[in-house]
Design a protein around this motif. Structure first.
Motif, PDB file in Angstrom:
ATOM      1  N   THR A 131       0.866  -1.185   0.000  1.00 50.68           N
ATOM      2  CA  THR A 131       0.000   0.000   0.000  1.00 50.68           C
ATOM      3  C   THR A 131       0.902   1.234   0.000  1.00 50.68           C
ATOM      4  O   THR A 131       2.117   1.134   0.011  1.00 50.68           O
ATOM      5  CB  THR A 131      -0.912   0.050   1.239  1.00 50.68           C
ATOM      6  OG1 THR A 131      -0.119   0.296   2.413  1.00 50.68           O
ATOM      7  CG2 THR A 131      -1.679  -1.261   1.427  1.00 50.68           C
ATOM      8  N   ASP A 132       0.265   2.386   0.030  1.00 49.23           N
ATOM      9  CA  ASP A 132       1.027   3.644   0.097  1.00 49.23           C
ATOM     10  C   ASP A 132       1.019   4.211   1.506  1.00 49.23           C
ATOM     11  O   ASP A 132       1.236   5.403   1.711  1.00 49.23           O
ATOM     12  CB  ASP A 132       0.452   4.661  -0.887  1.00 49.23           C
ATOM     13  CG  ASP A 132      -1.038   4.900  -0.662  1.00 49.23           C
ATOM     14  OD1 ASP A 132      -1.619   4.243   0.225  1.00 49.23           O
ATOM     15  OD2 ASP A 132      -1.619   5.724  -1.385  1.00 49.23           O
ATOM     16  N   LEU A 133       0.789   3.357   2.503  1.00 55.11           N
ATOM     17  CA  LEU A 133       0.667   3.804   3.889  1.00 55.11           C
ATOM     18  C   LEU A 133       2.008   3.742   4.611  1.00 55.11           C
ATOM     19  O   LEU A 133       2.822   2.846   4.350  1.00 55.11           O
ATOM     20  CB  LEU A 133      -0.361   2.942   4.624  1.00 55.11           C
ATOM     21  CG  LEU A 133      -1.802   3.064   4.109  1.00 55.11           C
ATOM     22  CD1 LEU A 133      -2.661   1.953   4.682  1.00 55.11           C
ATOM     23  CD2 LEU A 133      -2.375   4.425   4.467  1.00 55.11           C
ATOM     24  N   GLY A 144      -4.101  -1.428  12.194  1.00 53.16           N
ATOM     25  CA  GLY A 144      -4.087  -1.315  10.740  1.00 53.16           C
ATOM     26  C   GLY A 144      -5.293  -1.884  10.032  1.00 53.16           C
ATOM     27  O   GLY A 144      -5.456  -1.676   8.820  1.00 53.16           O
ATOM     28  N   HIS A 145      -6.161  -2.590  10.759  1.00 51.43           N
ATOM     29  CA  HIS A 145      -7.214  -3.335  10.065  1.00 51.43           C
ATOM     30  C   HIS A 145      -8.214  -2.421   9.357  1.00 51.43           C
ATOM     31  O   HIS A 145      -8.527  -2.619   8.173  1.00 51.43           O
ATOM     32  CB  HIS A 145      -7.940  -4.263  11.043  1.00 51.43           C
ATOM     33  CG  HIS A 145      -8.803  -5.264  10.345  1.00 51.43           C
ATOM     34  ND1 HIS A 145      -9.856  -5.907  10.956  1.00 51.43           N
ATOM     35  CD2 HIS A 145      -8.783  -5.742   9.065  1.00 51.43           C
ATOM     36  CE1 HIS A 145     -10.429  -6.733  10.099  1.00 51.43           C
ATOM     37  NE2 HIS A 145      -9.790  -6.647   8.956  1.00 51.43           N
ATOM     38  N   ARG A 199     -10.342  -0.125   4.309  1.00 54.57           N
ATOM     39  CA  ARG A 199     -10.641   1.047   3.462  1.00 54.57           C
ATOM     40  C   ARG A 199      -9.810   1.018   2.190  1.00 54.57           C
ATOM     41  O   ARG A 199     -10.307   1.350   1.104  1.00 54.57           O
ATOM     42  CB  ARG A 199     -10.389   2.339   4.243  1.00 54.57           C
ATOM     43  CG  ARG A 199     -11.428   2.637   5.313  1.00 54.57           C
ATOM     44  CD  ARG A 199     -11.335   4.075   5.800  1.00 54.57           C
ATOM     45  NE  ARG A 199     -10.067   4.351   6.462  1.00 54.57           N
ATOM     46  CZ  ARG A 199      -9.848   4.181   7.765  1.00 54.57           C
ATOM     47  NH1 ARG A 199     -10.816   3.707   8.548  1.00 54.57           N
ATOM     48  NH2 ARG A 199      -8.674   4.473   8.298  1.00 54.57           N
ATOM     49  N   TYR A 200      -8.566   0.642   2.306  1.00 51.08           N
ATOM     50  CA  TYR A 200      -7.687   0.572   1.137  1.00 51.08           C
ATOM     51  C   TYR A 200      -8.244  -0.416   0.109  1.00 51.08           C
ATOM     52  O   TYR A 200      -8.179  -0.178  -1.099  1.00 51.08           O
ATOM     53  CB  TYR A 200      -6.282   0.165   1.566  1.00 51.08           C
ATOM     54  CG  TYR A 200      -5.291   0.120   0.429  1.00 51.08           C
ATOM     55  CD1 TYR A 200      -4.604   1.274   0.034  1.00 51.08           C
ATOM     56  CD2 TYR A 200      -5.046  -1.063  -0.261  1.00 51.08           C
ATOM     57  CE1 TYR A 200      -3.696   1.235  -1.019  1.00 51.08           C
ATOM     58  CE2 TYR A 200      -4.136  -1.108  -1.307  1.00 51.08           C
ATOM     59  CZ  TYR A 200      -3.471   0.043  -1.687  1.00 51.08           C
ATOM     60  OH  TYR A 200      -2.583  -0.004  -2.730  1.00 51.08           O
ATOM     61  N   GLN A 259     -16.209  -3.787   2.761  1.00 46.51           N
ATOM     62  CA  GLN A 259     -17.214  -3.495   3.783  1.00 46.51           C
ATOM     63  C   GLN A 259     -17.335  -4.680   4.732  1.00 46.51           C
ATOM     64  O   GLN A 259     -17.900  -5.713   4.373  1.00 46.51           O
ATOM     65  CB  GLN A 259     -18.565  -3.199   3.143  1.00 46.51           C
ATOM     66  CG  GLN A 259     -18.646  -1.854   2.457  1.00 46.51           C
ATOM     67  CD  GLN A 259     -20.061  -1.541   2.030  1.00 46.51           C
ATOM     68  OE1 GLN A 259     -20.654  -2.238   1.204  1.00 46.51           O
ATOM     69  NE2 GLN A 259     -20.634  -0.505   2.600  1.00 46.51           N
ATOM     70  N   PRO A 260     -16.826  -4.561   5.956  1.00 50.72           N
ATOM     71  CA  PRO A 260     -16.957  -5.668   6.903  1.00 50.72           C
ATOM     72  C   PRO A 260     -18.399  -5.823   7.364  1.00 50.72           C
ATOM     73  O   PRO A 260     -19.168  -4.863   7.396  1.00 50.72           O
ATOM     74  CB  PRO A 260     -16.050  -5.241   8.051  1.00 50.72           C
ATOM     75  CG  PRO A 260     -16.045  -3.744   7.991  1.00 50.72           C
ATOM     76  CD  PRO A 260     -16.129  -3.405   6.530  1.00 50.72           C
TER      77      PRO A 260
END
Length: 350
Positions: free
Chosen positions: A187-189, A290-291, A296-297, A301-302
């Protein structure tokens, strides 16, 4: 690594399923998110009467060399202790599988312990734990390939038994660290946004964990592509799960996703076959830092938000009744044609 032939769900199949849902005797959209879940199940199974039984849950277990660096509140021996607890039926995942009628399989992919002839344990050990990625790659490419194949084989065997829904969980002390590093590279995080407290680190423990993982990142000299990151920072249980997810999607079988660690496995699987996410149903958003960011990344939708962070697949199994309700809506609700109810399709509230 082999190519996975995963077909994305067609827009036409989803529209056909939604068209049928709109003809069920209820106001348009009145079943909320159950309708979207039901449409995807129908498209995956290519039927307006999706079935979720029989169903099976796999827990892949392995140890990590990085555990030697004291970055977890729990010592490494907890992995084997929890495996024994599962074998005795006393772990959290056990009562949930019994409650919701999932056949439970516990797979030893790399626990640092010789279990012997334990009834109920699937023996697939590759090695007694991975190497420490603070000093070298956690696994060789050959080991990673074998771990993927273990997950694939588990899925194939389940489908031969007639399984219609799969679920995956894990056990391996420090595997939140591997998951965080996968997340960081894919990711870009920033790393700080990916790393959480795992089994309950205090502030001092969190700083040590971050420091060790930063050092591992600095020492990593790989190419940075998904395969390199998988091998260098992964765990055998995580890679087996990636293989299982890819194979489930390849064979058009829906699967439930648990918390942070299993969601990181979806992220890794997606890097090899983007359409794998069409077959994933996210059970919950957990408390690991981080979850929520990772969900979102992935634009996922949980189903639930219960503050769970046990792992083992517990959040996935807890979410099953909601998915079951979506499938039952299609199978058991009458349409306007068959119910004798006047068509009130344009009404949004009863």
């Amino acid at each position: 690594m082999r190519h996975y032939d995963i077909k994305p769900l067609s827009d036409q199949a989803l529209l056909q399923a939604q068209g049928y849902i709109d003809r069920i005797a209820k106001p348009l959209g009145s079943m909320g998110r159950l309708e979207a879940l039901a449409a995807r199940l129908a498209a995956i199974q290519d039927t307006l009467r999706p079935e979720l039984s029989p169903r099976e849950h796999f827990v892949f277990a392995a140890d990590h060399g990085i555990a030697e660096e004291d970055i977890s509140k729990s010592p490494k021996e907890v992995t084997r202790q929890v495996v024994y607890s599962m074998l005795r039926g006393g772990a959290g995942i056990c009562f949930l599988c019994r409650q919701h009628d999932f056949r439970l399989h516990l797979v030893d992919v790399g626990v640092d312990h010789d279990f012997g002839d334990e009834p109920g344990l699937v023996h697939r050990k590759l090695r007694h734990g991975t190497r420490s990625y603070l000093r070298e790659a956690a696994m060789t490419q050959e080991e990673a390939t074998k771990a993927l194949e273990i997950g694939e084989r588990c899925v194939d065997e389940a489908l031969e038994r007639g399984c219609r829904l799969l679920s995956f969980g894990e056990m391996g002390i420090t595997n939140t660290s591997s998951s965080a590093l996968w997340m960081y590279y894919l990711t870009d995080l920033p790393l700080e946004a990916c790393v959480g407290r795992g089994s309950g680190l205090d502030d001092e423990g969190m700083q040590r964990k971050l420091s060790v993982l930063r050092t591992a990142v600095e020492r990593y000299s790989g190419t940075g592509d998904a395969w390199s990151v998988l091998c260098y920072f992964g765990g055998y249980e995580l890679v087996a799960t990636v293989g299982a997810m890819l194979r489930a999607a390849e064979r058009r079988t829906p699967f439930l996703v648990d918390g942070f660690i299993m969601t990181a496995c979806v992220l890794m699987a997606r890097s090899f076959a983007p359409a794998v996410t069409d077959y994933a149903f996210y059970g919950h958003v957990g408390d690991e830092a981080g979850h929520a960011r990772l969900l979102r990344y992935l634009d996922a939708q949980p189903i639930l938000n219960l503050g769970l962070r046990l792992g083992e697949g517990t959040g996935a199994i807890c979410a099953f009744p909601i998915l079951d309700s979506a499938a039952r809506m299609l199978r058991e609700m009458a349409s306007f044609t068959t119910s004798g109810v006047t068509d009130y399709i344009g009404v949004t509230e009863g």
